[in-house]
Design a protein around this motif. Structure first.
Motif, PDB file in Angstrom:
ATOM      1  N   GLY A 296       0.741  -1.350  -0.548  1.00  0.00           N
ATOM      2  CA  GLY A 296      -0.283   0.077   0.062  1.00  0.00           C
ATOM      3  C   GLY A 296       0.803   1.438  -0.255  1.00  0.00           C
ATOM      4  O   GLY A 296      -0.044   2.349  -0.207  1.00  0.00           O
ATOM      5  N   PHE A 297       2.291   0.957   0.346  1.00  0.00           N
ATOM      6  CA  PHE A 297       3.074   2.170   0.337  1.00  0.00           C
ATOM      7  C   PHE A 297       3.824   2.605  -1.414  1.00  0.00           C
ATOM      8  O   PHE A 297       3.775   2.141  -1.695  1.00  0.00           O
ATOM      9  N   PHE A 298       2.829   3.990  -1.735  1.00  0.00           N
ATOM     10  CA  PHE A 298       3.594   3.948  -3.181  1.00  0.00           C
ATOM     11  C   PHE A 298       4.738   3.938  -3.221  1.00  0.00           C
ATOM     12  O   PHE A 298       5.855   5.125  -2.681  1.00  0.00           O
ATOM     13  N   ILE A 299       5.524   3.361  -4.398  1.00  0.00           N
ATOM     14  CA  ILE A 299       6.808   3.515  -4.842  1.00  0.00           C
ATOM     15  C   ILE A 299       6.394   4.034  -6.048  1.00  0.00           C
ATOM     16  O   ILE A 299       6.319   3.504  -7.119  1.00  0.00           O
TER      17      ILE A 299
ATOM     18  N   ALA B  24       5.835   0.303 -14.344  1.00  0.00           N
ATOM     19  CA  ALA B  24       5.104  -0.793 -14.414  1.00  0.00           C
ATOM     20  C   ALA B  24       6.096  -2.104 -14.340  1.00  0.00           C
ATOM     21  O   ALA B  24       6.571  -2.872 -12.440  1.00  0.00           O
ATOM     22  N   ASP B  25       6.976  -2.599 -15.425  1.00  0.00           N
ATOM     23  CA  ASP B  25       7.636  -3.529 -15.242  1.00  0.00           C
ATOM     24  C   ASP B  25       8.584  -3.500 -14.236  1.00  0.00           C
ATOM     25  O   ASP B  25       8.795  -4.658 -14.258  1.00  0.00           O
ATOM     26  N   ALA B  26       8.853  -2.345 -14.006  1.00  0.00           N
ATOM     27  CA  ALA B  26      10.228  -2.371 -12.393  1.00  0.00           C
ATOM     28  C   ALA B  26       9.040  -2.681 -11.433  1.00  0.00           C
ATOM     29  O   ALA B  26      10.823  -2.562 -10.255  1.00  0.00           O
ATOM     30  N   GLY B  27       8.258  -2.877 -11.331  1.00  0.00           N
ATOM     31  CA  GLY B  27       7.774  -3.019 -10.454  1.00  0.00           C
ATOM     32  C   GLY B  27       7.437  -2.095  -9.851  1.00  0.00           C
ATOM     33  O   GLY B  27       6.705  -2.081  -7.835  1.00  0.00           O
ATOM     34  N   LEU B  28       7.281  -0.462  -9.854  1.00  0.00           N
ATOM     35  CA  LEU B  28       6.656   0.822  -8.819  1.00  0.00           C
ATOM     36  C   LEU B  28       5.250   0.422  -9.520  1.00  0.00           C
ATOM     37  O   LEU B  28       4.486   0.227 -10.355  1.00  0.00           O
ATOM     38  N   ASN B  29       3.983   0.704  -8.082  1.00  0.00           N
ATOM     39  CA  ASN B  29       2.645   1.431  -7.891  1.00  0.00           C
ATOM     40  C   ASN B  29       2.491   2.590  -8.298  1.00  0.00           C
ATOM     41  O   ASN B  29       1.503   2.413  -8.071  1.00  0.00           O
ATOM     42  N   ALA B  30       3.119   3.295  -9.155  1.00  0.00           N
ATOM     43  CA  ALA B  30       2.580   4.271  -8.576  1.00  0.00           C
ATOM     44  C   ALA B  30       3.133   5.573  -9.827  1.00  0.00           C
ATOM     45  O   ALA B  30       4.473   5.679  -9.762  1.00  0.00           O
TER      46      ALA B  30
ATOM     47  N   LYS C  69       3.482   8.243   3.505  1.00  0.00           N
ATOM     48  CA  LYS C  69       2.739   7.230   2.282  1.00  0.00           C
ATOM     49  C   LYS C  69       2.659   6.679   1.274  1.00  0.00           C
ATOM     50  O   LYS C  69       2.240   6.321   0.421  1.00  0.00           O
ATOM     51  N   GLY C  70       4.548   7.867   0.672  1.00  0.00           N
ATOM     52  CA  GLY C  70       4.401   7.271  -0.152  1.00  0.00           C
ATOM     53  C   GLY C  70       6.328   7.665  -1.061  1.00  0.00           C
ATOM     54  O   GLY C  70       6.081   8.766  -0.151  1.00  0.00           O
ATOM     55  N   TYR C  71       6.596   6.806  -1.981  1.00  0.00           N
ATOM     56  CA  TYR C  71       7.767   7.779  -2.322  1.00  0.00           C
ATOM     57  C   TYR C  71       7.899   8.024  -3.871  1.00  0.00           C
ATOM     58  O   TYR C  71       7.896   6.771  -4.758  1.00  0.00           O
ATOM     59  N   PHE C  72       8.259   9.215  -4.541  1.00  0.00           N
ATOM     60  CA  PHE C  72       8.137   9.384  -5.883  1.00  0.00           C
ATOM     61  C   PHE C  72       9.216  10.092  -6.516  1.00  0.00           C
ATOM     62  O   PHE C  72       9.988  11.268  -5.387  1.00  0.00           O
ATOM     63  N   HIS C  73      10.318   9.689  -6.804  1.00  0.00           N
ATOM     64  CA  HIS C  73      11.437  10.157  -7.390  1.00  0.00           C
ATOM     65  C   HIS C  73      11.516  10.888  -8.594  1.00  0.00           C
ATOM     66  O   HIS C  73      10.400  10.385  -9.554  1.00  0.00           O
ATOM     67  N   TRP C  74      12.389  11.377  -8.423  1.00  0.00           N
ATOM     68  CA  TRP C  74      12.008  12.704  -9.726  1.00  0.00           C
ATOM     69  C   TRP C  74      13.678  12.165 -10.643  1.00  0.00           C
ATOM     70  O   TRP C  74      14.630  13.162  -9.753  1.00  0.00           O
TER      71      TRP C  74
ATOM     72  N   ALA D 222      15.399  -0.566 -11.858  1.00  0.00           N
ATOM     73  CA  ALA D 222      14.311  -1.535 -11.474  1.00  0.00           C
ATOM     74  C   ALA D 222      14.519  -1.180  -9.219  1.00  0.00           C
ATOM     75  O   ALA D 222      14.393  -2.312  -8.582  1.00  0.00           O
ATOM     76  N   VAL D 223      15.865  -0.917  -9.026  1.00  0.00           N
ATOM     77  CA  VAL D 223      16.754  -0.464  -7.724  1.00  0.00           C
ATOM     78  C   VAL D 223      15.621   0.054  -7.060  1.00  0.00           C
ATOM     79  O   VAL D 223      14.947  -0.575  -6.283  1.00  0.00           O
ATOM     80  N   LEU D 224      14.627   0.593  -7.835  1.00  0.00           N
ATOM     81  CA  LEU D 224      14.025   1.930  -7.324  1.00  0.00           C
ATOM     82  C   LEU D 224      12.754   0.193  -7.024  1.00  0.00           C
ATOM     83  O   LEU D 224      11.364   0.720  -5.895  1.00  0.00           O
ATOM     84  N   GLY D 225      12.043  -0.175  -8.132  1.00  0.00           N
ATOM     85  CA  GLY D 225      11.148  -1.118  -8.024  1.00  0.00           C
ATOM     86  C   GLY D 225      11.171  -1.854  -7.033  1.00  0.00           C
ATOM     87  O   GLY D 225       9.893  -2.601  -6.709  1.00  0.00           O
ATOM     88  N   GLU D 226      12.532  -2.893  -6.848  1.00  0.00           N
ATOM     89  CA  GLU D 226      12.612  -3.578  -5.151  1.00  0.00           C
ATOM     90  C   GLU D 226      12.363  -3.342  -4.582  1.00  0.00           C
ATOM     91  O   GLU D 226      11.614  -4.288  -3.461  1.00  0.00           O
ATOM     92  N   TYR D 227      12.092  -1.723  -3.895  1.00  0.00           N
ATOM     93  CA  TYR D 227      11.242  -1.471  -2.462  1.00  0.00           C
ATOM     94  C   TYR D 227       9.775  -1.507  -2.510  1.00  0.00           C
ATOM     95  O   TYR D 227       9.354  -1.389  -1.469  1.00  0.00           O
ATOM     96  N   CYS D 228       9.179  -1.580  -3.287  1.00  0.00           N
ATOM     97  CA  CYS D 228       7.963  -1.673  -3.883  1.00  0.00           C
ATOM     98  C   CYS D 228       7.253  -3.046  -2.747  1.00  0.00           C
ATOM     99  O   CYS D 228       7.761  -4.324  -3.395  1.00  0.00           O
ATOM    100  N   GLY D 229       6.275  -2.779  -1.760  1.00  0.00           N
ATOM    101  CA  GLY D 229       6.103  -4.448  -0.792  1.00  0.00           C
ATOM    102  C   GLY D 229       4.569  -4.760  -2.027  1.00  0.00           C
ATOM    103  O   GLY D 229       3.868  -5.410  -1.890  1.00  0.00           O
ATOM    104  N   ALA D 230       4.082  -4.140  -2.638  1.00  0.00           N
ATOM    105  CA  ALA D 230       2.984  -4.290  -3.918  1.00  0.00           C
ATOM    106  C   ALA D 230       1.812  -3.220  -3.023  1.00  0.00           C
ATOM    107  O   ALA D 230       1.576  -2.731  -2.548  1.00  0.00           O
TER     108      ALA D 230
END
Length: 433
Positions: free
Chosen positions: A7-10, A61-67, A385-390, A425-433
Motif C-alpha cells: 500500500g506504500f506508494f513507490i 510498472a514492469d520495474a515494480g513501481l506501483n504509482a 505514505k509514498g515516495y516518488f523519485h524525480w 529496477a533498484v527503486l522497484g525492489e522496494y515496493c511491497g505491492a
C-alpha cells in the motif's frame, strides 16, 4: 534492503511540459521562443511522452513501481480563456486508465509551473483574477476526471516564487559586489534553488527580454508561476490552492487533496541559527494556515542548505556536487520529513526526491540512503505514505534544457528510444505491492 509495506506508494514523477512536448499554448513555450531567451534550448517535442506515455508507464510498472505522479497541462485543457478542449481531457483520461491497467496509482498535479499564455497576459500569478481562473480550470478537470482519481496535488511547489525572489536578490548583490566574478556568483546561486534556472543569462538578457516580453505578453515583466513572488502574489497562490481544494472536495469528496512544497534541509552552523529559522518560516511555516485542512502534504527535497553568522553558506569544501550544483546529501530527506511532521499533522508523501547525474551508480546510492531515511521516519510513527523519485526519465529541466540527467530512464534525443537505467529496477525492489 527492506521493502515497504503493502500500500506504500513507490513511484516516479514527471511534469507535463518537461516530457510531453509541443505545449504550444503555454507561457514557457512562448518564453523559449524569444530571441534573447534565458533557456539554453527550447523544449520542442520534449520526450514525446504525449504520444509515448503507454510505453513509459509500462516501463515504470514492469520495474515494480506501483504509482505514477504526472501533471495535467492547463494550457492544453484551456488553450483560450473559457474555451476547454475535450480532446485534451480525453488524453489525460487515457493516461489515467493506462496507469490503472498496469497497477500504478495515478497521482495528478493540476499545476506544475506552466500556465496558459492568456493567463499571463491578464497579469498572471500577481493578478487577483487568477484565483478564480485557476478554480474554474480545476472544476472543469475534476468534473471530467475526478471520479477516476484518489489523489490530487493542486499546485507544485507553491513556495517556489518566494525562493526565487530570495535567490535573485542574493545573486544581484553578489554580482554588484564582484561584477568581474558574476558568472561564478550565478553558478553558486543556481545551486540553491530546486528548479533549473539560468540567473547569469537572465541578467545578461534583461534589457532585451523586457522588450520581447512586452511584445509577446503585453508586459515587460510577465508574472509566470516561476517568477519572483511578491508578498501579495504569495498570498494569492495560497488562496488559489485553498479555492481549488474546496472545489475539489465539493465535486469529489473522496479525493485526497494537497499541494507540494520545495523544502531544503536547513542546517545552522554556529551563529547561523536565526538565518535558518527565518528561512524555514518563509519556506514552510507560514503556509500552515492554508494547508491545515489538506489531506496530505507533498514533500519535495533534493539537498541541504547551510547557514553561518553572515547568512547562507556554499557547500562544504570538497563536497560532492550534482549536475545542478546541489550537494549530494540524501540524508536531507529524512531531516525534512521529521521537521515538517512537527507541525503538519496530516499524511506526508515524498512527491519529489532525486539527483541529476550521469553516474547511475550514484543515483542508486542516493535512492538507497534516501529510502533508509524514509523507513526510519515510518518506524517512528510519522505517516509517510509514498515516495516518488524525480524523475521517471531524463527530461527538459526548464532553463537548463536537456543537459540535466535526473531520470530513471534514459531518452535518446535523436530517436526518442527509452533505456531503463539500473536505478529504475533498484527503486522497484522496494515496493511491497
Amino acid at each position: 534492503m527492506q521493502k515497504f509495506e503493502k500500500g506504500f506508494f513507490i513511484g516516479a514523477a514527471t511534469a507535463a511540459h518537461q516530457v510531453e512536448g509541443n505545449n504550444i499554448n503555454s507561457d514557457y513555450w512562448a518564453q523559449e521562443q524569444l530571441p534573447h531567451s534565458s533557456f539554453t534550448e527550447p523544449s520542442g517535442i520534449a520526450c514525446d511522452h504525449y504520444h509515448r506515455y503507454e510505453e513509459d508507464i509500462k516501463l515504470l510498472a514492469d520495474a515494480g513501481l506501483n504509482a505514477y505522479r504526472f501533471s495535467i497541462e492547463w494550457a492544453r485543457v484551456e488553450p483560450e480563456e473559457g474555451k476547454f478542449d475535450p480532446e485534451a481531457v480525453e488524453h489525460y483520461r487515457k493516461v489515467i486508465a493506462c496507469c490503472k491497467a498496469h497497477g500504478a496509482e495515478p497521482i495528478v498535479t493540476l499545476l506544475h509551473f506552466t500556465s496558459p499564455k492568456w493567463l499571463i497576459c491578464k497579469g498572471g500569478w500577481e493578478a487577483e483574477s487568477t484565483v478564480e481562473d485557476f478554480k474554474n480550470y480545476v472544476v472543469y478537470v475534476m468534473e471530467q476526471l475526478g471520479s477516476e482519481l484518489r489523489y490530487v496535488c493542486t499546485i507544485n511547489e507553491a513556495n517556489m516564487g518566494l525562493q526565487l525572489a530570495t535567490i535573485s536578490k542574493r545573486f544581484r548583490l553578489m554580482a554588484e559586489q564582484a561584477a568581474q566574478n558574476a558568472a561564478s556568483a550565478g553558478k553558486s546561486a543556481e545551486g540553491t534553488v530546486q528548479v533549473g534556472m539560468n540567473f547569469q543569462k537572465m541578467m545578461e538578457n534583461m534589457k532585451f527580454a523586457a522588450m520581447e516580453n512586452a511584445q509577446v505578453f503585453g508586459t515587460p515583466q510577465p508574472q509566470i508561476f516561476v517568477s519572483e513572488r511578491t508578498p501579495e502574489g504569495n498570498l494569492l497562490v495560497r488562496r488559489a490552492h485553498a479555492a481549488a481544494r474546496d472545489a475539489i472536495k465539493a465535486i469529489c469528496p473522496q479525493v485526497k487533496v494537497g499541494l507540494t512544497l520545495s523544502l531544503h534541509d536547513l542546517q545552522a552552523q554556529p551563529g547561523g541559527e536565526a538565518f535558518a529559522q527565518a528561512a524555514w518560516q518563509e519556506e514552510f511555516t507560514h503556509y500552515l494556515p492554508y494547508i491545515k485542512e489538506d489531506d496530505f502534504l507533498g514533500v519535495q527535497n533534493y539537498t541541504r542548505t547551510l547557514y553561518g553568522p553572515q547568512g547562507q553558506l556554499s557547500a562544504s569544501e570538497g563536497a560532492e556536487l550534482t549536475q545542478m550544483e546541489y550537494e549530494f546529501y540524501p540524508q536531507a530527506l529524512e531531516h525534512v520529513i521529521r521537521k515538517v511532521a512537527e507541525e503538519f499533522k496530516g499524511d506526508l508523501i515524498v512527491t519529489e526526491n532525486g539527483i541529476a547525474t550521469a553516474d547511475d551508480a550514484r543515483r542508486v546510492a542516493f535512492i538507497r540512503q534516501a529510502l533508509d531515511g524514509v523507513q526510519h521516519c515510518i518506524a517512528d510513527g510519522i505517516p509517510v505514505k509514498g515516495y516518488f523519485h524525480w524523475s521517471l526519465m531524463d527530461n527538459f529541466e526548464w532553463q537548463k534544457g536537456y543537459a540535466m540527467q535526473f531520470g530513471l530512464i534514459a531518452v535518446n534525443r535523436e530517436t526518442m528510444e527509452r533505456t531503463a537505467k539500473p536505478s529504475l529496477a533498484v527503486l522497484g525492489e522496494y515496493c511491497g505491492a
